[in-house]
Design an enzyme around this catalytic site. Structure first.
Site, PDB file in Angstrom:
ATOM      1  N   GLU A 237      18.217  -3.525 -16.455  1.00 27.76           N
ATOM      2  CA  GLU A 237      18.451  -4.202 -15.169  1.00 27.76           C
ATOM      3  C   GLU A 237      19.681  -5.095 -15.295  1.00 27.76           C
ATOM      4  O   GLU A 237      19.735  -5.953 -16.188  1.00 27.76           O
ATOM      5  CB  GLU A 237      17.244  -5.050 -14.786  1.00 27.76           C
ATOM      6  CG  GLU A 237      17.486  -5.962 -13.583  1.00 27.76           C
ATOM      7  CD  GLU A 237      16.435  -7.050 -13.447  1.00 27.76           C
ATOM      8  OE1 GLU A 237      16.756  -8.104 -12.859  1.00 27.76           O
ATOM      9  OE2 GLU A 237      15.298  -6.861 -13.927  1.00 27.76           O
TER      10      GLU A 237
ATOM     11  N   THR B 179      17.691  -9.232  -9.045  1.00 28.19           N
ATOM     12  CA  THR B 179      17.933 -10.368  -8.168  1.00 28.19           C
ATOM     13  C   THR B 179      18.509  -9.891  -6.832  1.00 28.19           C
ATOM     14  O   THR B 179      19.480 -10.448  -6.307  1.00 28.19           O
ATOM     15  CB  THR B 179      18.859 -11.412  -8.826  1.00 28.19           C
ATOM     16  OG1 THR B 179      18.554 -11.529 -10.216  1.00 28.19           O
ATOM     17  CG2 THR B 179      18.634 -12.791  -8.181  1.00 28.19           C
TER      18      THR B 179
ATOM     19  N   LYS C  67       6.392  -6.864  -9.732  1.00 26.99           N
ATOM     20  CA  LYS C  67       6.827  -7.737 -10.824  1.00 26.99           C
ATOM     21  C   LYS C  67       6.088  -9.064 -10.727  1.00 26.99           C
ATOM     22  O   LYS C  67       6.231  -9.784  -9.734  1.00 26.99           O
ATOM     23  CB  LYS C  67       8.343  -7.923 -10.712  1.00 26.99           C
ATOM     24  CG  LYS C  67       8.943  -9.033 -11.536  1.00 26.99           C
ATOM     25  CD  LYS C  67      10.457  -9.042 -11.333  1.00 26.99           C
ATOM     26  CE  LYS C  67      11.015 -10.415 -11.261  1.00 26.99           C
ATOM     27  NZ  LYS C  67      12.478 -10.424 -11.110  1.00 26.99           N
TER      28      LYS C  67
END
Length: 227
Positions: free
Chosen positions: A44, A73, A133
């Site tokens: 990521e 993000t 998550k």
């Protein structure tokens, strides 16, 4: 709800997502190579990193189809569209935004939104998240994850936020499908990508995957006994 994309195969296989976040993205391609040398193939790249999308595209081009590279993000639909245009193979967010989730899932891209409460976890799942998550995971620790899993066993959860290399297996033991680890794994290798630092990073990646494999092997007999 649109059709739910599958969890990223590289994440399913290794159960580890490496989080690449830096004040300077120039060192991240070398970090990505070191991680994949250690067996971690789900990466990521956070959008808080300067030049994140260019870095993401470069890593994906260099490492090829065996490595999954996603954007983290992701806070807005505009960021989601830009990340997908840059070649992101999955999206990660610190929060539940159903518009962001929908933007990914409509195109068949897995999205992993961040959630903390049962309501947030269920909302993310209903919106089409491939997995949810748990963020920040360290705040409540494995005990919080275990309590979430009890009423929501059908929702795969990735533990992220303050998870260290040595703590990863405790979250997996508590029911996490995978873990996401950033700075405790990188330990500044992004800022100082010397051969020695990158070699140590590769060793840490191998150590982490060995611990994850051991946790999975120990859990398998328990599942067989329960069935």
């Amino acid at each position: 709800m649109t059709s739910r994309p599958d969890i990223t195969p590289q994440l399913l296989r290794t159960r580890v997502m490496a989080i690449l976040r830096s004040d300077d993205g120039s060192g991240l391609p070398a970090v990505a190579r070191a991680l994949t040398a250690g067996g971690i193939t789900c990466l990521e790249v956070t959008l808080t990193t300067p030049g994140a999308l260019d870095t993401l595209a470069r890593i994906r081009d260099e490492l090829g189809s065996g490595v999954a590279v996603g954007a983290g993000t992701v806070l807005t639909t505009g960021q989601a569209r830009d990340a997908l245009s840059a070649g992101a193979q999955f999206l990660v967010a610190p929060n539940v935004d159903t518009a962001v989730i929908g933007n990914a899932t409509r195109g068949g891209t897995p999205c992993y939104p961040g959630a903390w409460t049962p309501t947030e976890v269920a909302t993310a799942w209903q919106a089409g998240a491939a997995a949810v998550k748990l963020f920040p995971a360290s705040t409540g620790g494995p005990a919080h994850l275990r309590q979430l899993r009890a009423p929501l066993p059908h929702i795969p959860i990735i533990a992220v936020g303050g998870v260290g290399v040595t703590q990863a297996r405790f979250f997996l033991d508590a029911g996490a499908h995978a873990v996401g680890i950033g700075s405790p794994l990188l330990r500044g290798a992004d800022r100082d990508p010397t051969p020695d630092a990158l070699g140590r990073l590769t060793d840490r990646a191998r150590t982490l995957l060995e611990a994850v494999s051991a946790a999975a092997a120990e859990a398998a007999p328990e599942k067989e006994a329960d069935s």
